[in-house]
Each structure stands twice: as C-alpha cells, then as structure tokens.
Design a protein around this motif. Structure first.
Motif, PDB file in Angstrom:
ATOM      1  N   LEU A  76       0.868  -1.181   0.000  1.00 46.38           N
ATOM      2  CA  LEU A  76       0.000   0.000   0.000  1.00 46.38           C
ATOM      3  C   LEU A  76       0.902   1.227   0.000  1.00 46.38           C
ATOM      4  O   LEU A  76       2.118   1.122   0.168  1.00 46.38           O
ATOM      5  N   VAL A  77       0.293   2.401  -0.186  1.00 47.69           N
ATOM      6  CA  VAL A  77       1.061   3.648  -0.271  1.00 47.69           C
ATOM      7  C   VAL A  77       0.844   4.452   1.006  1.00 47.69           C
ATOM      8  O   VAL A  77      -0.287   4.627   1.470  1.00 47.69           O
ATOM      9  N   ILE A  78       1.951   4.936   1.581  1.00 47.63           N
ATOM     10  CA  ILE A  78       1.920   5.766   2.789  1.00 47.63           C
ATOM     11  C   ILE A  78       2.268   7.194   2.380  1.00 47.63           C
ATOM     12  O   ILE A  78       3.259   7.431   1.674  1.00 47.63           O
ATOM     13  N   THR A  79       1.448   8.136   2.823  1.00 48.06           N
ATOM     14  CA  THR A  79       1.701   9.543   2.560  1.00 48.06           C
ATOM     15  C   THR A  79       1.838  10.265   3.899  1.00 48.06           C
ATOM     16  O   THR A  79       0.951  10.176   4.743  1.00 48.06           O
ATOM     17  N   ALA A  80       2.946  10.954   4.084  1.00 41.28           N
ATOM     18  CA  ALA A  80       3.223  11.617   5.356  1.00 41.28           C
ATOM     19  C   ALA A  80       3.196  13.133   5.186  1.00 41.28           C
ATOM     20  O   ALA A  80       3.419  13.666   4.093  1.00 41.28           O
ATOM     21  N   SER A  81       2.924  13.830   6.283  1.00 36.37           N
ATOM     22  CA  SER A  81       2.999  15.287   6.323  1.00 36.37           C
ATOM     23  C   SER A  81       4.332  15.675   6.964  1.00 36.37           C
ATOM     24  O   SER A  81       4.525  15.491   8.165  1.00 36.37           O
ATOM     25  N   ARG A  82       5.243  16.196   6.161  1.00 37.90           N
ATOM     26  CA  ARG A  82       6.551  16.570   6.700  1.00 37.90           C
ATOM     27  C   ARG A  82       6.416  17.691   7.724  1.00 37.90           C
ATOM     28  O   ARG A  82       7.163  17.756   8.695  1.00 37.90           O
ATOM     29  N   ASP A  83       5.456  18.599   7.501  1.00 41.30           N
ATOM     30  CA  ASP A  83       5.264  19.697   8.449  1.00 41.30           C
ATOM     31  C   ASP A  83       4.856  19.170   9.815  1.00 41.30           C
ATOM     32  O   ASP A  83       5.284  19.692  10.848  1.00 41.30           O
ATOM     33  N   ARG A  84       4.036  18.130   9.835  1.00 40.55           N
ATOM     34  CA  ARG A  84       3.610  17.573  11.118  1.00 40.55           C
ATOM     35  C   ARG A  84       4.698  16.698  11.734  1.00 40.55           C
ATOM     36  O   ARG A  84       4.863  16.677  12.952  1.00 40.55           O
ATOM     37  N   LEU A  85       5.430  15.971  10.900  1.00 40.50           N
ATOM     38  CA  LEU A  85       6.521  15.168  11.442  1.00 40.50           C
ATOM     39  C   LEU A  85       7.555  16.043  12.137  1.00 40.50           C
ATOM     40  O   LEU A  85       8.171  15.630  13.129  1.00 40.50           O
ATOM     41  N   ALA A  86       7.732  17.255  11.647  1.00 34.55           N
ATOM     42  CA  ALA A  86       8.714  18.156  12.252  1.00 34.55           C
ATOM     43  C   ALA A  86       8.327  18.540  13.674  1.00 34.55           C
ATOM     44  O   ALA A  86       9.191  18.917  14.477  1.00 34.55           O
ATOM     45  N   THR A  87       7.046  18.451  14.024  1.00 32.01           N
ATOM     46  CA  THR A  87       6.603  18.855  15.362  1.00 32.01           C
ATOM     47  C   THR A  87       6.818  17.758  16.402  1.00 32.01           C
ATOM     48  O   THR A  87       6.631  18.004  17.597  1.00 32.01           O
ATOM     49  N   LYS A  88       7.185  16.549  15.978  1.00 32.87           N
ATOM     50  CA  LYS A  88       7.336  15.453  16.933  1.00 32.87           C
ATOM     51  C   LYS A  88       8.608  15.575  17.767  1.00 32.87           C
ATOM     52  O   LYS A  88       8.738  14.934  18.806  1.00 32.87           O
ATOM     53  N   PHE A  89       9.538  16.388  17.334  1.00 32.47           N
ATOM     54  CA  PHE A  89      10.823  16.489  18.022  1.00 32.47           C
ATOM     55  C   PHE A  89      10.802  17.724  18.921  1.00 32.47           C
ATOM     56  O   PHE A  89      11.162  18.817  18.504  1.00 32.47           O
ATOM     57  N   SER A  90      10.346  17.532  20.153  1.00 30.01           N
ATOM     58  CA  SER A  90      10.155  18.666  21.057  1.00 30.01           C
ATOM     59  C   SER A  90      11.205  18.740  22.157  1.00 30.01           C
ATOM     60  O   SER A  90      11.259  19.717  22.888  1.00 30.01           O
ATOM     61  N   SER A  91      12.032  17.710  22.308  1.00 25.57           N
ATOM     62  CA  SER A  91      13.029  17.714  23.378  1.00 25.57           C
ATOM     63  C   SER A  91      14.385  18.120  22.822  1.00 25.57           C
ATOM     64  O   SER A  91      14.577  18.239  21.612  1.00 25.57           O
ATOM     65  N   LEU A  92      15.328  18.323  23.734  1.00 26.75           N
ATOM     66  CA  LEU A  92      16.697  18.585  23.310  1.00 26.75           C
ATOM     67  C   LEU A  92      17.298  17.337  22.673  1.00 26.75           C
ATOM     68  O   LEU A  92      16.839  16.227  22.909  1.00 26.75           O
ATOM     69  N   SER A  93      18.313  17.513  21.893  1.00 24.79           N
ATOM     70  CA  SER A  93      18.943  16.402  21.190  1.00 24.79           C
ATOM     71  C   SER A  93      19.514  15.380  22.172  1.00 24.79           C
ATOM     72  O   SER A  93      20.312  15.743  23.051  1.00 24.79           O
ATOM     73  N   PRO A  94      19.138  14.104  22.067  1.00 25.71           N
ATOM     74  CA  PRO A  94      19.732  13.079  22.933  1.00 25.71           C
ATOM     75  C   PRO A  94      21.242  12.999  22.803  1.00 25.71           C
ATOM     76  O   PRO A  94      21.940  12.681  23.765  1.00 25.71           O
ATOM     77  N   THR A  95      21.772  13.321  21.599  1.00 28.59           N
ATOM     78  CA  THR A  95      23.220  13.293  21.405  1.00 28.59           C
ATOM     79  C   THR A  95      23.887  14.416  22.180  1.00 28.59           C
ATOM     80  O   THR A  95      24.892  14.216  22.878  1.00 28.59           O
ATOM     81  N   LEU A  96      23.310  15.633  22.089  1.00 32.42           N
ATOM     82  CA  LEU A  96      23.884  16.761  22.818  1.00 32.42           C
ATOM     83  C   LEU A  96      23.747  16.583  24.324  1.00 32.42           C
ATOM     84  O   LEU A  96      24.594  17.044  25.092  1.00 32.42           O
ATOM     85  N   LEU A  97      22.680  15.920  24.751  1.00 35.96           N
ATOM     86  CA  LEU A  97      22.485  15.675  26.176  1.00 35.96           C
ATOM     87  C   LEU A  97      23.392  14.563  26.700  1.00 35.96           C
ATOM     88  O   LEU A  97      23.469  14.362  27.906  1.00 35.96           O
ATOM     89  N   GLN A  98      24.030  13.829  25.777  1.00 39.13           N
ATOM     90  CA  GLN A  98      24.932  12.733  26.149  1.00 39.13           C
ATOM     91  C   GLN A  98      24.230  11.723  27.062  1.00 39.13           C
ATOM     92  O   GLN A  98      24.710  11.388  28.152  1.00 39.13           O
ATOM     93  N   LEU A  99      23.098  11.226  26.575  1.00 41.92           N
ATOM     94  CA  LEU A  99      22.318  10.281  27.370  1.00 41.92           C
ATOM     95  C   LEU A  99      23.087   8.998  27.660  1.00 41.92           C
ATOM     96  O   LEU A  99      22.847   8.345  28.676  1.00 41.92           O
TER      97      LEU A  99
END
Length: 451
Positions: free
Chosen positions: A183-206
């Motif tokens: 089947l075909v999946i269509t995504a909204s890039r504008d909405r996907l961009a809103t999912k990243f609300s925390s600081l970068s795990p890499t910069l936080l050195q988790l």
C-alpha cells in the motif's frame, strides 16, 4: 494570579491535555477556537505549568508539549486495538524509524518502508543499538517471527495514522499480514517536524547518564540545567510548584504528602492551595480536596481517555465490587492481600453464580480488578511484595450504586429476588489512566455495578 480561560478555550485546553494535539480535520471547532485564542492558551500553559503550546498553521496542527521529569509509567502511545494496551518497545522503535524514513521520502510504499527499516536495523543490530527486524521467513527466521515483526510495524503505522501524521490507502493489518501485500503511505513533513520537542539526545549525552536520569534530561529546557535537579540539589520553590500543579491537572489523583522535601509540600501552603484551585477552575475541572488527598474530575470527559468507573467489562465490574468493600473493612488503611479480594469475589459468585463466569480462577480476576483500581490511584502496588496493595485516601470519596436488572413477570411471581434492587455504599473511585476524565459528574461520585 491567572484569570479564568474563556469557556471555548477551556474545552480546547482539556482536549490538548488529553490528546496532546488538535488538528483542523480531526476537530475543526476546537481547532479554530484554539487558533483564535492561541496567545492566551500559550500564556496560560507557560505560566502555570511551563508547558509549551506549538501552533503550526501550515500543518493545520496545534500541539501541547508536556515536560514532566516524573513521567507516569502507564502513559504513552496506545495500540489501536479493542483494549488499547500501551505500545511495546519494538513498536516505539519502529515509530521513530518510520518517521525518519518518511521525513526523507514523504510518499512511499509499505514494502519500501519495510526494506528501509530492515536495512537500518541490520546495520545497527551488531552494536546493540537497534533490534534485528526480519520481515520475510528465511533459514534463521521463522514465519511466526516475520509475521510478528510485520504486525508490529502495522501497530506503529496505525498509531501515526491516529495521530494524524500519515495516511494510508488500504488496510494495514491485511496488507502486512501478507508478505506480498503493499500500500502507499503519505506523510505530512510539516507535522513530522513537530514530533521532536526535546533537546537532542546526542547533545544531552544520554549514554553517559544512568537510565533513571534520562527523563529529567529530556525534559530540561537547556543543556546547562538538565542535571540540576539531582539529590544533591534540593528543588527550588518554582520547581516544586510546577511539579505539584502538573501532577494535579495531569493525573487522576494527587497525594500531597508522597513527595518528601525539606519544606512543606507546596499544596499544603495557602498560596499553593489557592493557585492550584485556580488552575483547575480555569481548565473547567472539578477539585475534591482533603488534607491527605486531591482528586480532579472532569464532568465533560474531555481531559483524558479514562472512563472508569463506567464500563461493562467483567474486570471493571470486579473493580467496582472491590471498591465498594474497601471503606467498610475493619481497618480501611491496612494492606490488601490477594486472598482477601478472592474471598470477596467468591462470596459474590456464591450469590450470583453466573457472574464472571469467564474467570475460572478467581485470583486472575482479583489481579485484574486491583490493576483497574491501581491505574486510577485508588490502590498502590507494594513494590516489595507481589499481590499486595495499599488503599489510598481516595477510596473514601466514592459511592457505588448496585443495580439489579428487573426480573421477568413470570419469575417475579415464583420467587422474590433475594438481592436488593439497589443500594449505595461509601466507595472510592479515581479517574486515568492515567488521565483525569471520569464520564460521570464529580458531584455524584458514583460507579454503577450491573448485576
């Protein structure tokens, strides 16, 4: 002190608290109200809870980013199924990987997505960063394992569909049940961009932090203070205020004494009590306050997905029966053992043989009922002893009404019903799941048990 939100904004705020987002196509009325009053909403959530409201007009999306360092263990994306269990770790990983691939290619077939995810997992599996993800039966992969992995991807994609981030043009379960399905999946890039609300795990050195500090690090506002709230540093008044009021509006119940600090718990102070009541009133929530317990209810049912005590499932009926008995114990504050619950249900079944007939083993039903009450903070599990629970003060706030169905005329003429048509018992009930959203008015504090 904050002023009350406009009535339309209160409704939008409660929906944002429950769902975390409002979309133009999913709830156009409340989306328009929130968009019109977004500045007032943003100011309220930022001032009172330090939560961020994001308005993304291009994506037709308004989202609420909750930043809690004390993340409830029963929260998170739920599978789109009948009983909606919490998504497992594999499904969560697949959600992240699917978003990564769909960000690069917003339109792709599910077979292409399967292949891309399988390749990424294969490249990272040896280092232990990602699990192996075979989706086709092979020499070292059974059909059952491949089918289970495809079903996990179906669960992940259904969560993204429900949240409004992607659309699909066919049934996911049927397509992924077949190795040749597509089947075909269509995504909204504008909405996907809103999912990243925390600081970068890499910069936080988790990787350098112990797991029990990850939530605090991810909820931090800057790289400078993501480790500030540690045992060596007592929380400030503002940190205690935010933690107390966040729990108050976001959890089904709050014990003001369970967070031991060097000073008086915030909700016990005059200022804290007044501010907390004002925030709850601004959101249109109803507050029941005792010295040892705060319970928040929402008569509209918008502030969360929890519908306890309503529901006709056997587990819910058993939970209500247990709830009715808890305040009448000789010592309501004593620990509750599974044998006591089992004895209660055995007595009920002796009077109503057909009740809970699907449960041949009553201990299983006892654990299920206790789990229902635990999810709404009426019981707390003993971390050291299995099958032992501690009743909370909330059990004294509820009344359970037992209703028996009317007997047929012929049966009535033969023998009277030995059980009463209905009776009220002092009971407890808490709203949950995790989210404060009872469907019954809080003033009634009732749970119905159908015989």
């Amino acid at each position: 002190m904050n002023e009350l939100l406009d009535a339309d904004l209160s409704e939008s705020a409660r929906i944002l608290m429950a769902r975390g987002r409002l979309t133009a196509e999913g709830d156009p009325e409340h989306y328009r109200a929130a968009l019109k009053g977004h500045q007032e909403l943003s100011d309220f959530f930022r001032t009172e809870l330090n939560w961020t409201v994001g308005v993304h007009e291009v994506a037709d999306l308004i989202c609420l980013n909750k930043r809690r360092s004390d993340v409830p263990a029963d929260r998170g994306p739920r599978l789109v199924r009948d009983r909606q269990p919490l998504a497992g770790s594999l499904v969560m990983v697949l959600i992240c990987l699917a978003c990564e691939q769909l960000w690069r290619r917003p339109r792709m077939s599910v077979r292409e997505l399967l292949q891309a995810i399988a390749q990424v997992c294969a490249a990272e599996a040896d280092s232990g960063h990602l699990p192996r993800f075979p989706v086709v039966a092979a020499k070292e992969v059974t059909k059952q394992q491949a089918r289970r992995n495809r079903q996990s991807l179906a669960d992940a994609l259904k969560i993204l569909v429900a949240e409004g981030f992607i659309t699909v043009d066919a049934d996911l379960d049927r397509t992924l049940a077949d190795e040749d399905g597509d089947l075909v999946i269509t995504a909204s890039r504008d909405r996907l961009a809103t999912k990243f609300s925390s600081l970068s795990p890499t910069l936080l050195q988790l990787d350098d932090l112990p797991p029990d500090q990850h939530a605090s690090a991810l909820s931090a506002e800057s790289l400078l203070d993501h480790t500030a709230d540690t045992p060596a540093h007592a929380p400030s008044l503002e940190q205690r205020r935010l933690k107390a009021i966040r729990r108050l509006v976001d959890d089904p119940a709050t014990d003001p004494l369970d967070d031991a600090t060097d000073t008086t718990p915030y909700l016990h102070t005059l200022t804290g009590r007044e501010r907390a009541l004002n925030v709850a009133a601004a959101l249109g929530l109803t507050t029941t306050v005792r010295r040892d317990w705060w319970e928040i209810t929402d008569p509209s049912g918008q502030a969360g997905s929890l519908d306890f005590p309503n529901g006709r499932r056997t587990e819910r009926q058993a939970a209500l029966a247990l709830l009715a008995a808890l305040p009448t114990r000789e010592d309501p504050t004593a620990s509750l053992e599974i044998d006591e619950i089992t004895a209660l249900f055995a007595d009920i079944r002796a009077r109503q043989p057909r009740w809970a007939a699907a449960y041949e083993r009553l201990p299983l039903l006892a654990r299920a009922a206790a789990a229902e009450l635990t999810s709404v903070r009426l019981l707390t599990a003993d971390p050291d002893t299995p099958d032992r629970w501690q009743p909370t003060a909330g059990v004294h706030l509820w009344r359970v009404r037992v209703r028996q169905p009317a007997a047929p005329p012929a049966a009535t003429s033969l023998a009277p019903d030995p059980s009463p048509a209905g009776h009220d018992l002092p009971l407890c009930r808490s709203a949950e799941s995790a989210d404060p959203a009872p469907a019954t008015p809080p003033a009634a504090h009732q749970g119905d048990v159908d015989g």
